[in-house]
Each structure stands twice: as C-alpha cells, then as structure tokens.
Scaffold this active site. Structure first.
Site, PDB file in Angstrom:
ATOM      1  N   ASN A  37     -35.325  -1.032  -1.099  1.00 33.82           N
ATOM      2  CA  ASN A  37     -34.961  -2.013  -2.122  1.00 33.82           C
ATOM      3  C   ASN A  37     -35.750  -3.323  -1.996  1.00 33.82           C
ATOM      4  OD1 ASN A  37     -33.510  -2.879  -4.307  1.00 33.82           O
ATOM      5  ND2 ASN A  37     -31.557  -3.119  -3.226  1.00 33.82           N
ATOM      6  N   HIS A 122     -15.907   1.133  -4.416  1.00 28.62           N
ATOM      7  CA  HIS A 122     -16.082  -0.317  -4.304  1.00 28.62           C
ATOM      8  C   HIS A 122     -15.144  -1.023  -5.267  1.00 28.62           C
ATOM      9  CE1 HIS A 122     -20.130  -0.683  -2.253  1.00 28.62           C
ATOM     10  NE2 HIS A 122     -19.826   0.597  -2.217  1.00 28.62           N
ATOM     11  N   ARG A 147     -13.439  -0.067  -0.604  1.00 32.15           N
ATOM     12  CA  ARG A 147     -14.010  -1.265   0.029  1.00 32.15           C
ATOM     13  C   ARG A 147     -13.660  -2.456  -0.842  1.00 32.15           C
ATOM     14  NH1 ARG A 147     -20.391  -3.006   0.423  1.00 32.15           N
ATOM     15  NH2 ARG A 147     -19.837  -4.131  -1.460  1.00 32.15           N
ATOM     16  N   TYR A 159     -21.494 -11.957  -1.913  1.00 31.88           N
ATOM     17  CA  TYR A 159     -21.960 -10.579  -1.749  1.00 31.88           C
ATOM     18  C   TYR A 159     -20.883  -9.580  -2.217  1.00 31.88           C
ATOM     19  CZ  TYR A 159     -22.663  -6.052   0.051  1.00 31.88           C
ATOM     20  OH  TYR A 159     -22.741  -4.700   0.100  1.00 31.88           O
ATOM     21  N   ASP A 210     -17.197  -5.282   3.940  1.00 30.53           N
ATOM     22  CA  ASP A 210     -18.567  -5.504   4.407  1.00 30.53           C
ATOM     23  C   ASP A 210     -18.786  -6.997   4.635  1.00 30.53           C
ATOM     24  OD1 ASP A 210     -21.251  -5.441   4.900  1.00 30.53           O
ATOM     25  OD2 ASP A 210     -21.799  -4.293   3.109  1.00 30.53           O
ATOM     26  N   HIS A 212     -21.554  -8.091   5.758  1.00 30.45           N
ATOM     27  CA  HIS A 212     -22.968  -8.214   5.379  1.00 30.45           C
ATOM     28  C   HIS A 212     -23.734  -9.141   6.324  1.00 30.45           C
ATOM     29  CE1 HIS A 212     -26.174  -7.688   2.263  1.00 30.45           C
ATOM     30  NE2 HIS A 212     -25.560  -6.521   2.202  1.00 30.45           N
ATOM     31  N   GLU A 236     -17.567  -3.608   8.265  1.00 31.54           N
ATOM     32  CA  GLU A 236     -18.992  -3.254   8.274  1.00 31.54           C
ATOM     33  C   GLU A 236     -19.881  -4.461   8.569  1.00 31.54           C
ATOM     34  OE1 GLU A 236     -20.287  -1.585   4.553  1.00 31.54           O
ATOM     35  OE2 GLU A 236     -22.376  -2.025   5.037  1.00 31.54           O
ATOM     36  N   GLU A 262     -26.919  -0.067   8.207  1.00 34.64           N
ATOM     37  CA  GLU A 262     -27.615   0.322   6.970  1.00 34.64           C
ATOM     38  C   GLU A 262     -29.045  -0.223   6.947  1.00 34.64           C
ATOM     39  OE1 GLU A 262     -24.939  -1.351   4.049  1.00 34.64           O
ATOM     40  OE2 GLU A 262     -26.286  -3.014   3.691  1.00 34.64           O
ATOM     41  N   ARG A 283     -24.214   3.812  10.086  1.00 41.43           N
ATOM     42  CA  ARG A 283     -24.458   3.637   8.652  1.00 41.43           C
ATOM     43  C   ARG A 283     -25.877   4.015   8.243  1.00 41.43           C
ATOM     44  NH1 ARG A 283     -21.848   2.692   4.488  1.00 41.43           N
ATOM     45  NH2 ARG A 283     -22.843   0.796   3.777  1.00 41.43           N
ATOM     46  N   HIS A 312     -24.739   4.752   4.392  1.00 44.52           N
ATOM     47  CA  HIS A 312     -25.006   3.832   3.289  1.00 44.52           C
ATOM     48  C   HIS A 312     -25.211   4.652   2.011  1.00 44.52           C
ATOM     49  CE1 HIS A 312     -27.983   0.506   1.750  1.00 44.52           C
ATOM     50  NE2 HIS A 312     -26.763   0.314   1.276  1.00 44.52           N
ATOM     51  N   ASP A 316     -29.170   1.562  -4.645  1.00 46.47           N
ATOM     52  CA  ASP A 316     -30.615   1.552  -4.378  1.00 46.47           C
ATOM     53  C   ASP A 316     -31.063   2.763  -3.567  1.00 46.47           C
ATOM     54  OD1 ASP A 316     -28.974  -0.436  -2.737  1.00 46.47           O
ATOM     55  OD2 ASP A 316     -30.651  -0.136  -1.386  1.00 46.47           O
ATOM     56  N   GLU A 339     -20.312   6.437   1.648  1.00 40.62           N
ATOM     57  CA  GLU A 339     -20.224   5.396   0.606  1.00 40.62           C
ATOM     58  C   GLU A 339     -20.645   5.991  -0.732  1.00 40.62           C
ATOM     59  OE1 GLU A 339     -22.850   2.050   1.207  1.00 40.62           O
ATOM     60  OE2 GLU A 339     -21.882   0.892  -0.388  1.00 40.62           O
ATOM     61  N   TRP A 402     -28.763 -12.709   4.504  1.00 41.12           N
ATOM     62  CA  TRP A 402     -28.134 -12.307   3.236  1.00 41.12           C
ATOM     63  C   TRP A 402     -27.254 -11.115   3.416  1.00 41.12           C
ATOM     64  CZ3 TRP A 402     -28.312  -7.982  -0.101  1.00 41.12           C
ATOM     65  CH2 TRP A 402     -27.473  -8.152  -1.219  1.00 41.12           C
TER      66      TRP A 402
END
Ligand code: KDG
Ligand code: MG
Length: 402
Positions: A37, A122, A147, A159, A210, A212, A236, A262, A283, A312, A316, A339, A402
């Site tokens: 991605n 999600h 999630r 996020y 998550d 992230h 996560e 991931e 992941r 994951h 993407d 997921e 991020w």
C-alpha cells in the site's frame, strides 16, 4: 517444465493493486498479489527489473529453491519491497502447483483442518454512539467477532474511522494527508468504548481493537491492563513492533491477548516475540511475509509456542491474498481468526473471486490452485493512480507513528 514469461499488472478498481502473473510452457499460469500500500510501483519495478528476468527458464515446481534463490541468493535481504516481491512469486508458483495437480491449494498445505474460517468485522464511528450503531449492524450480519474503533473527542481524523459515510479506506489519492494525534486523550477514552459495548451487547461477541503502533511500551501496558475487564479477543499493534523487547512490558502487566505483525516481513521480526511468548497472534500476511513457503515455517514455529494466526486482511490486500489466506487458514492447526474488510463491489469487475461470507465465517471454493482469476482487459480500464497512507504528528508538530 519451464517458466516462459511473467508480467506485472497494475490496476486501480477503487484502489491500487499489483498482481504478478507467471506463465509456463504447459499453458498453466499462476497469480500472486504484490500490493504494498502506497509503495506499489517500488515492488512492480523490483519484480520487472530484477526478478522476472531471473525467473524465465526456471521450473515453477521448485518452490523451495526459487524462494531461496530470491531470498538467500540476494545480498540485500528482507525489507517490505523485497519480501512483497518474493511473496508474489511464491503465491503464483503455488497457484501453478495446485492447477497442475488439479487440486485446491489447501490440499497441498495439509488438507482440511476445519470447514469454515472465523473472521472479524470492522465497526468504526465518529463517536461512541455511531461506533455502537455500526457494531450492532455487524452483529446483525452474523459476525461473532468485531473490531471496534472510534473517533476520539478532541482529535480530528482517527485511525480506523470512516469519513463521509464511505467504507473505511486507509489510503488517499495523492501525497499523504497529515493527521494529528494525542495519546493521553486516546488512553483516557478507550476503556469507555469497551465499557459501552459490553453494557449494550453483553459478553457473547469477541472484541478486537487496533492501537496501530501508537503507544510506548509502558502506555501499552497501561491500556492492556485497563481493558482486562472487557476480555478482548486481542489488542493489536499496541506498540511499534520494531522494538520486540517492548512487548515484555505489556506482557508483564496484563493478560489481554496481543496480536502484532501486519508490517513485519520475516520470521526474524518475530523471533523474540515467539520464543518469549510475548504475543498470542501473528498478523504477518502471506503477501508481505514471503508467501506460502515462508509463512508455513513461521506458522509452524508459532504453533510450537501455542501462538495462533490472525492474518491482516484490510482492503489493500488483493482478493488473491484473501483466497490464499483462506486456503492457509483451512489447512494449518494453529489458525486463530482472519481479518475481513470487504472490497468494494468494483473490485469484482477485475478479479473473479472464489470465497464467500456466511454467518461470521468465510468459505473457500474448490477450484484448483488459489482459485482467483484476473481479467486483464478489465484491469486496463482502471489505471494506477498514486495514493498514500496518512502520516501522524503529535499536537506540537512532532512526527509520530501512523
Ligand atoms: O495498508 C495499511 C492498512 O492495511 C492498515 O492500516 C490496516 O491496520 C490495519 C488493519 O489492521 O487492518
Ligand atoms: Mg492493523
């Protein structure tokens, strides 16, 4: 048997995908996902300039040797670009193997360990109420695992939260958007999110979240401990996985299960985490983790330590990776969960898929190989267009994860 040609197909039906197609002298071809991605062209170029010329003439059945040719045989090992390219080659070769033997891929990975694959949905919303409403909709669709991510008071974009009532899509067209992040606000808010969910929907649904990569080890330890009463299926990426030892803090302070990886691409990203049993789920997906050849070894290594998989599966990752994961998840013993973030309908204009969702589980078809096909003519209708993941700054402007 010989590989006669290979090509990279870059297309953008709603979002960018990179697909590798390997052709053979027996008329059988294989497909692999090479999507990274926001860095799609780096992998496409790596494949086109360095890997494809070296593939021509090789026997596609020699998956183990070809994997090591591109891994051990190259001085510059690991890294997301290299490993995504190797993953695509490996997936395409296993696809060919399944087609040659006229059997669905799960049969070559160990056969059926289960009939259906548990997936998580999600649910994200701009605030607590919208998140609860969206979670309720996923439960209505039959999901047993959800999630939950929510907008946080005082933080702009968060996020995992969709904007403009469109389905959540992590990358945006053009250069990266700059978001702002405030960890103290986040840490104060998240327990309330889980409290609210359990008070409305009870204890019967598996809950995931998550982080992230946004906490320091000690912040993550606090969060994992404060979430204990809500019995998460997993938390996560509580910290950035580049510091494997950081997970020791989380583990020492909490019994909340941890999933990570991931953004990993090698078994060596996991070695401390697995041998010290600092995590519960891996992941790392097939598309970035070296394809079947490498992931079979990683999953076996994890299984020795009673660690399960939870790949994951965001949008993407192309339908080829989703189908590949479903074969893998069907076959191995230490599968945990998958997921599932459904692709936009337009993706089916280019890819013919062989899996379906039903009542909280995914089912994979019995077509030979991975079983997904690509319509190259249709792919040409959707040319690549640059899109990037956002970047994050703290409220004082400091560059952050991020
Ligand atoms: O490309 C990055 C996304 O796939 C990622 O941000 C999504 O974290 C993600 C997840 O758990 O699906
Ligand atoms: Mg994630």
């Amino acid at each position: 048997m010989k590989i006669t040609d290979a090509k990279v197909i870059l297309c953008s039906p709603g979002r960018n995908f990179v697909t590798l197609k390997i052709l053979t002298d027996q008329g059988v071809y294989g497909l692999g996902d090479a999507t990274l991605n926001g860095r799609e062209k780096a992998v496409a170029t790596y494949l086109e300039e360095y890997c494809i010329p070296a593939l021509i003439g090789k026997d596609p059945q020699n998956t183990e040797d070809i994997w090591h040719y591109f891994y051990r045989g190259v001085y510059w090992k690991r890294g997301a670009v290299t490993m995504t390219a190797i993953s695509a080659i490996d997936m395409a070769l296993w696809d060919i193997k399944g087609k040659l033997l006229n059997t669905p891929l799960y049969n070559l990975l160990g056969g059926k360990s289960r009939d259906k694959i548990l997936v998580y949905a999600h649910a994200g919303g701009k605030d607590l109420d919208e998140t609860m409403e969206n979670a309720g909709m996923e439960i209505e669709k039959g999901f047993h695992a959800v999630r939950i991510q929510s907008g946080i008071p005082g933080i702009g974009h968060t996020y995992g939260v969709p904007t403009d009532s469109k389905p959540y899509e992590p990358a945006q067209k053009g250069l990266p958007r700059e978001d702002y992040w405030d960890t103290p606000k986040y840490l104060n808010f998240v327990p309330e999110l889980f409290e609210k969910f359990r008070s409305i929907y009870g204890d019967g649904i598996h809950l995931l979240h998550d982080v992230h990569h946004r906490c320091t080890p000690i912040e993550a330890a606090r969060l994992a401990r404060e979430l204990e009463p809500y019995h998460l299926f997993w938390l996560e990426d509580p910290v950035s996985g580049e510091l494997q030892e950081g997970l020791r803090h989380v583990r020492n302070h909490s019994t909340t299960p941890i999933a990570i990886g991931e953004v990993f691409n090698s078994v060596y990203d996991y070695s401390t985490l697995i041998t010290e049993q600092l995590i519960d789920y891996i992941r790392m997906p097939l598309v970035h983790g070296g394809g079947f050849t490498h992931m079979l070894k990683v999953a076996a290594f994890a299984s020795v330590y009673h660690i399960q998989t939870g790949f994951h599966g965001a949008t993407d990752l192309s339908p080829i990776t989703m189908a590949a994961a479903l074969h893998f998840n069907t076959a191995i013993n230490n599968f945990g969960i998958q997921e599932y973030m459904p692709h936009q309908e337009i993706v089916n204009d280019v890819f013919r898929i062989n899996y379906r969702y039903q009542k909280g589980y995914m089912h994979i078809g019995d077509e030979p190989g991975i079983g997904v096909d690509i319509d190259e003519q249709k792919a040409r209708k959707y040319p690549y267009s640059m899109a990037c993941l956002p970047v994050n700054r703290k409220t004082d402007g400091t560059m952050f994860y991020w």
